[in-house]
Design a protein around this motif. Structure first.
Motif, PDB file in Angstrom:
ATOM      1  N   MET A 152      12.407  12.227   3.943  1.00  0.00           N
ATOM      2  CA  MET A 152      11.601  11.641   2.908  1.00  0.00           C
ATOM      3  C   MET A 152      11.292  10.206   3.303  1.00  0.00           C
ATOM      4  N   GLU A 153      10.066   9.800   3.092  1.00  0.00           N
ATOM      5  CA  GLU A 153       9.665   8.447   3.454  1.00  0.00           C
ATOM      6  C   GLU A 153       8.523   7.989   2.568  1.00  0.00           C
ATOM      7  N   MET A 154       8.535   6.708   2.239  1.00  0.00           N
ATOM      8  CA  MET A 154       7.432   6.106   1.496  1.00  0.00           C
ATOM      9  C   MET A 154       6.988   4.879   2.267  1.00  0.00           C
ATOM     10  N   GLN A 155       5.671   4.614   2.240  1.00  0.00           N
ATOM     11  CA  GLN A 155       5.153   3.456   2.952  1.00  0.00           C
ATOM     12  C   GLN A 155       3.901   2.932   2.282  1.00  0.00           C
ATOM     13  N   TYR A 156       3.562   1.679   2.583  1.00  0.00           N
ATOM     14  CA  TYR A 156       2.354   1.064   2.057  1.00  0.00           C
ATOM     15  C   TYR A 156       1.695   0.308   3.195  1.00  0.00           C
ATOM     16  N   GLN A 157       0.355   0.321   3.223  1.00  0.00           N
ATOM     17  CA  GLN A 157      -0.373  -0.301   4.322  1.00  0.00           C
ATOM     18  C   GLN A 157      -1.436  -1.246   3.789  1.00  0.00           C
ATOM     19  N   TRP A 158      -1.566  -2.401   4.453  1.00  0.00           N
ATOM     20  CA  TRP A 158      -2.605  -3.361   4.135  1.00  0.00           C
ATOM     21  C   TRP A 158      -3.493  -3.546   5.349  1.00  0.00           C
ATOM     22  N   LEU A 159      -4.783  -3.805   5.114  1.00  0.00           N
ATOM     23  CA  LEU A 159      -5.707  -4.212   6.165  1.00  0.00           C
ATOM     24  C   LEU A 159      -6.030  -5.678   5.906  1.00  0.00           C
ATOM     25  N   LEU A 160      -5.665  -6.542   6.839  1.00  0.00           N
ATOM     26  CA  LEU A 160      -5.777  -7.989   6.655  1.00  0.00           C
ATOM     27  C   LEU A 160      -6.792  -8.589   7.614  1.00  0.00           C
ATOM     28  N   GLY A 161      -7.156  -9.823   7.350  1.00  0.00           N
ATOM     29  CA  GLY A 161      -8.062 -10.561   8.216  1.00  0.00           C
ATOM     30  C   GLY A 161      -9.489 -10.526   7.700  1.00  0.00           C
ATOM     31  N   GLN A 162     -10.328 -11.384   8.287  1.00  0.00           N
ATOM     32  CA  GLN A 162     -11.713 -11.479   7.870  1.00  0.00           C
ATOM     33  C   GLN A 162     -12.470 -10.171   8.066  1.00  0.00           C
ATOM     34  N   GLN A 163     -12.220  -9.490   9.159  1.00  0.00           N
ATOM     35  CA  GLN A 163     -12.893  -8.221   9.442  1.00  0.00           C
ATOM     36  C   GLN A 163     -12.046  -7.023   9.033  1.00  0.00           C
ATOM     37  N   ARG A 164     -10.895  -7.265   8.399  1.00  0.00           N
ATOM     38  CA  ARG A 164      -9.986  -6.225   7.926  1.00  0.00           C
ATOM     39  C   ARG A 164      -9.607  -5.258   9.052  1.00  0.00           C
ATOM     40  N   ASN A 165      -9.232  -5.844  10.199  1.00  0.00           N
ATOM     41  CA  ASN A 165      -8.870  -5.002  11.340  1.00  0.00           C
ATOM     42  C   ASN A 165      -7.419  -5.171  11.787  1.00  0.00           C
ATOM     43  N   THR A 166      -6.629  -5.931  11.050  1.00  0.00           N
ATOM     44  CA  THR A 166      -5.199  -6.038  11.333  1.00  0.00           C
ATOM     45  C   THR A 166      -4.457  -5.197  10.305  1.00  0.00           C
ATOM     46  N   ALA A 167      -3.759  -4.185  10.772  1.00  0.00           N
ATOM     47  CA  ALA A 167      -3.038  -3.271   9.881  1.00  0.00           C
ATOM     48  C   ALA A 167      -1.559  -3.650   9.853  1.00  0.00           C
ATOM     49  N   VAL A 168      -1.014  -3.785   8.640  1.00  0.00           N
ATOM     50  CA  VAL A 168       0.413  -4.059   8.450  1.00  0.00           C
ATOM     51  C   VAL A 168       0.959  -2.974   7.542  1.00  0.00           C
ATOM     52  N   THR A 169       2.011  -2.301   7.993  1.00  0.00           N
ATOM     53  CA  THR A 169       2.620  -1.217   7.229  1.00  0.00           C
ATOM     54  C   THR A 169       4.102  -1.503   7.044  1.00  0.00           C
ATOM     55  N   VAL A 170       4.592  -1.329   5.803  1.00  0.00           N
ATOM     56  CA  VAL A 170       6.024  -1.422   5.522  1.00  0.00           C
ATOM     57  C   VAL A 170       6.433  -0.132   4.819  1.00  0.00           C
ATOM     58  N   GLY A 171       7.643   0.290   5.069  1.00  0.00           N
ATOM     59  CA  GLY A 171       8.098   1.519   4.434  1.00  0.00           C
ATOM     60  C   GLY A 171       9.585   1.714   4.596  1.00  0.00           C
ATOM     61  N   GLY A 172      10.071   2.748   3.945  1.00  0.00           N
ATOM     62  CA  GLY A 172      11.474   3.075   4.016  1.00  0.00           C
ATOM     63  C   GLY A 172      11.708   4.485   3.546  1.00  0.00           C
ATOM     64  N   GLY A 173      12.906   4.961   3.758  1.00  0.00           N
ATOM     65  CA  GLY A 173      13.229   6.315   3.344  1.00  0.00           C
ATOM     66  C   GLY A 173      14.640   6.679   3.740  1.00  0.00           C
TER      67      GLY A 173
END
Length: 55
Positions: free
Chosen positions: A1-22
């Protein structure tokens, strides 16, 4: 089992940051010398991922 959340950051929204746990369940043999109880041990997992999003 795992849960995670992802953001797209930066002016062009091309940097992906994902955090999660399980939790992960391990199935081991009876004579395994790892110290785990057979069929009963869960290990927590955590994740931090930084990447480039391609559009």
């Amino acid at each position: 089992m795992e849960m995670q959340y992802q953001w797209l950051l930066g002016q062009q929204r091309n940097t992906a940051v994902t955090v999660g746990g399980g939790a992960r369940r391990y199935f081991l043999l009876e004579d395994s010398p790892t110290g785990f109880d057979q069929f009963n041990d869960y290990m927590p997992t955590r994740r931090l991922t930084i990447g480039y999003a391609v559009r």
